[in-house]
Design a protein around this motif. Structure first.
Motif, PDB file in Angstrom:
ATOM      1  N   GLU A 200     109.439 137.077  73.099  1.00 22.77           N
ATOM      2  CA  GLU A 200     109.748 137.724  74.391  1.00 22.77           C
ATOM      3  C   GLU A 200     111.038 137.026  74.751  1.00 22.77           C
ATOM      4  OE1 GLU A 200     107.400 136.655  77.977  1.00 22.77           O
ATOM      5  OE2 GLU A 200     108.466 138.219  79.141  1.00 22.77           O
ATOM      6  N   VAL A 201     112.111 137.869  75.234  1.00 21.81           N
ATOM      7  CA  VAL A 201     113.295 137.219  75.817  1.00 21.81           C
ATOM      8  C   VAL A 201     113.346 137.418  77.344  1.00 21.81           C
ATOM      9  CG1 VAL A 201     115.836 137.392  75.523  1.00 21.81           C
ATOM     10  CG2 VAL A 201     114.126 138.110  73.425  1.00 21.81           C
ATOM     11  N   GLY A 202     113.609 136.339  77.995  1.00 21.18           N
ATOM     12  CA  GLY A 202     113.741 136.485  79.531  1.00 21.18           C
ATOM     13  C   GLY A 202     112.447 136.385  80.257  1.00 21.18           C
ATOM     14  N   PRO A 203     111.481 135.716  79.935  1.00 23.17           N
ATOM     15  CA  PRO A 203     110.115 135.793  80.584  1.00 23.17           C
ATOM     16  C   PRO A 203     110.322 135.304  82.124  1.00 23.17           C
ATOM     17  CG  PRO A 203     110.485 133.504  79.359  1.00 23.17           C
ATOM     18  CD  PRO A 203     111.670 134.546  79.118  1.00 23.17           C
ATOM     19  N   GLY A 204     111.285 134.735  82.690  1.00 23.52           N
ATOM     20  CA  GLY A 204     111.248 134.207  84.067  1.00 23.52           C
ATOM     21  C   GLY A 204     110.112 133.672  84.446  1.00 23.52           C
ATOM     22  N   PRO A 205     109.299 133.942  85.351  1.00 20.98           N
ATOM     23  CA  PRO A 205     108.099 133.329  85.832  1.00 20.98           C
ATOM     24  C   PRO A 205     107.017 133.499  85.067  1.00 20.98           C
ATOM     25  CG  PRO A 205     108.751 135.117  87.444  1.00 20.98           C
ATOM     26  CD  PRO A 205     109.731 134.901  86.378  1.00 20.98           C
TER      27      PRO A 205
ATOM     28  N   LEU B  92     109.521 132.809  63.520  1.00 23.05           N
ATOM     29  CA  LEU B  92     108.085 133.440  63.693  1.00 23.05           C
ATOM     30  C   LEU B  92     107.958 134.126  61.967  1.00 23.05           C
ATOM     31  CD1 LEU B  92     108.947 135.424  66.936  1.00 23.05           C
ATOM     32  CD2 LEU B  92     107.629 133.624  66.770  1.00 23.05           C
ATOM     33  N   THR B  93     106.290 134.202  62.289  1.00 22.18           N
ATOM     34  CA  THR B  93     105.919 134.843  61.237  1.00 22.18           C
ATOM     35  C   THR B  93     105.386 136.380  61.437  1.00 22.18           C
ATOM     36  OG1 THR B  93     104.625 132.768  60.739  1.00 22.18           O
ATOM     37  CG2 THR B  93     103.897 134.544  59.380  1.00 22.18           C
ATOM     38  N   PRO B  94     106.021 137.362  60.287  1.00 21.10           N
ATOM     39  CA  PRO B  94     105.819 138.477  60.461  1.00 21.10           C
ATOM     40  C   PRO B  94     104.481 138.866  60.539  1.00 21.10           C
ATOM     41  CG  PRO B  94     107.593 138.234  58.809  1.00 21.10           C
ATOM     42  CD  PRO B  94     106.896 136.807  59.170  1.00 21.10           C
ATOM     43  N   PRO B  95     103.745 139.866  60.820  1.00 18.40           N
ATOM     44  CA  PRO B  95     104.559 141.005  61.688  1.00 18.40           C
ATOM     45  C   PRO B  95     105.149 140.529  63.116  1.00 18.40           C
ATOM     46  CG  PRO B  95     102.169 141.537  61.666  1.00 18.40           C
ATOM     47  CD  PRO B  95     102.441 140.618  60.872  1.00 18.40           C
ATOM     48  N   ILE B  96     106.289 140.785  63.351  1.00 15.02           N
ATOM     49  CA  ILE B  96     106.834 140.162  64.565  1.00 15.02           C
ATOM     50  C   ILE B  96     107.017 141.675  65.614  1.00 15.02           C
ATOM     51  CG2 ILE B  96     108.888 139.134  65.785  1.00 15.02           C
ATOM     52  CD1 ILE B  96     109.171 137.781  62.833  1.00 15.02           C
ATOM     53  N   ARG B  97     106.620 141.363  66.840  1.00 15.83           N
ATOM     54  CA  ARG B  97     107.415 142.566  67.829  1.00 15.83           C
ATOM     55  C   ARG B  97     107.956 141.684  68.793  1.00 15.83           C
ATOM     56  NH1 ARG B  97     103.985 147.201  67.101  1.00 15.83           N
ATOM     57  NH2 ARG B  97     101.898 146.971  66.096  1.00 15.83           N
ATOM     58  N   ILE B  98     109.036 142.363  69.299  1.00  7.47           N
ATOM     59  CA  ILE B  98     109.962 141.918  70.233  1.00  7.47           C
ATOM     60  C   ILE B  98     109.790 142.555  71.673  1.00  7.47           C
ATOM     61  CG2 ILE B  98     112.200 141.609  70.956  1.00  7.47           C
ATOM     62  CD1 ILE B  98     112.783 141.144  67.987  1.00  7.47           C
ATOM     63  N   VAL B  99     109.666 141.737  72.753  1.00  2.26           N
ATOM     64  CA  VAL B  99     109.143 142.340  73.985  1.00  2.26           C
ATOM     65  C   VAL B  99     110.239 141.842  74.975  1.00  2.26           C
ATOM     66  CG1 VAL B  99     107.538 142.640  75.880  1.00  2.26           C
ATOM     67  CG2 VAL B  99     106.921 142.757  73.260  1.00  2.26           C
ATOM     68  N   ALA B 100     110.823 142.569  75.926  1.00  4.48           N
ATOM     69  CA  ALA B 100     111.785 141.956  76.702  1.00  4.48           C
ATOM     70  C   ALA B 100     111.967 142.895  78.035  1.00  4.48           C
ATOM     71  CB  ALA B 100     113.080 141.733  76.172  1.00  4.48           C
ATOM     72  N   ASN B 101     112.156 142.304  79.047  1.00  6.39           N
ATOM     73  CA  ASN B 101     112.598 142.857  80.480  1.00  6.39           C
ATOM     74  C   ASN B 101     113.890 142.077  80.595  1.00  6.39           C
ATOM     75  OD1 ASN B 101     113.144 143.854  82.836  1.00  6.39           O
ATOM     76  ND2 ASN B 101     111.500 142.697  83.916  1.00  6.39           N
TER      77      ASN B 101
END
Ligand code: SAM
Length: 280
Positions: free
Chosen positions: A53-58, A113-122
């Motif tokens: 996750e990129v940019g989790p903020g709070p 990270l270990t695959p499988p990898i999912r990327i999630v970001a806001n």
């Protein structure tokens, strides 16, 4: 969901940790945990996946990802002020959340990270498109990740999924659709965020294809589309003149009318043109 993870509501988290939204970091937070869980579900089954996750903020989306069963989440956040709030989430989910206080543009966390990898970001708009471009152009394909679930301004989301003969169609559509299946899976009004941005947002889900849809050299394809769309109103015989001598004949050899304009050409033909240029 605070009942599920035992953590306080996000408004309280923001107040306790002094996370007043900073414009310079593009901070528009999602505070509704039902909504963040819904976004997390758009990423697919997370139970067997590591999530970046990129940019989790709070941490609203982070809590959604963990509650939806992510095996492990690595969260990269530039704002040091968010670290204490994120540490509380780590404690509530022992061994499943690791947080890095870093600029996502400066590091490549996928190796952790270990695959499988999912990327999630806001993410803020400019950071999001820059990272999307990087994730779509790794040194080799398939990439380390299997899917991207990303929030964008609606207008940018439309450029990612755009089809030929539309205003939104351009480099981003070609780059995205060449190597992934890309769909808009959710739209969000400004009021979903605190503070609300001026425009609507949309979540795009991109699934990596095992191999690109049509063969082509990535650098050549990017050069052709960048050149063609830089002057999108010009006929291709004019806009692509500098790419190779005899460009008219080359265009004709792959069934592209030299008088056509960039936005009329589909992905398959752009790939054929890239191959023809490399063979010339
Ligand atoms: N994910 C949270 C949510 O949905 O409520 C926050 C979203 S907010 C739109 C964007 C977040 O990205 C902020 O927390 C901001 O500090 C962070 N951010 C901005 N630029 C970043 C960068 N270059 N690297 C890592 N995080 C960044």
């Amino acid at each position: 969901m605070s009942a599920i993870d035992g953590l306080p509501p996000l408004r309280e988290v923001i107040a306790t940790h002094g996370l007043v939204a900073k414009k310079s970091l593009g901070q528009n937070f999602l505070l509704d945990l039902n909504l963040t869980a819904k976004i997390a579900r758009q990423a697919g089954d997370l139970s067997a996946c590591d999530v970046l996750e990129v940019g989790p903020g709070p941490g609203g989306l982070t809590r959604g990802l963990l509650a939806e069963g992510a095996r492990r989440v690595l969260a990269v956040e530039k704002d040091a002020r968010a670290m204490s709030a994120l540490a509380e989430i780590s404690e509530a989910y022992p061994g499943r959340l690791e947080v890095l206080n870093a600029d996502a543009l400066e590091i490549d966390p996928l190796a952790h990270l270990t695959p499988p990898i999912r990327i999630v970001a806001n993410l803020p708009y400019n950071v999001g498109t820059e990272l999307l471009t990087r994730w779509l152009t790794p040194p080799t394909w398939p990439p380390a990740w299997s899917s991207l679930t990303l929030m964008f301004q609606k207008e940018v989301a439309e450029r990612i999924v755009a089809k030929p003969k539309s205003k939104a169609y351009g480099r981003l559509a070609i780059l995205s659709q060449w190597r992934t299946d890309a769909r808009i899976v959710m739209e969000l009004p400004p009021e979903a965020f605190t503070p609300p941005p001026k425009i609507r947002s949309a979540v795009v889900h991109l699934t990596a294809l095992p191999e690109p849809r049509y063969p082509a050299n990535a650098a050549t394809l990017q050069r052709v589309t960048a050149t063609a769309f830089q002057q999108r109103r010009k006929m291709l015989r004019a806009s692509l003149k500098g790419l190779a001598p005899g460009i008219e004949a080359l265009l004709e050899s792959v069934d592209i009318k030299p008088t056509a304009r960039a936005e009329e050409i589909d992905l398959e033909h752009f790939c054929a043109l890239a191959r023809a240029l490399d063979a010339a």
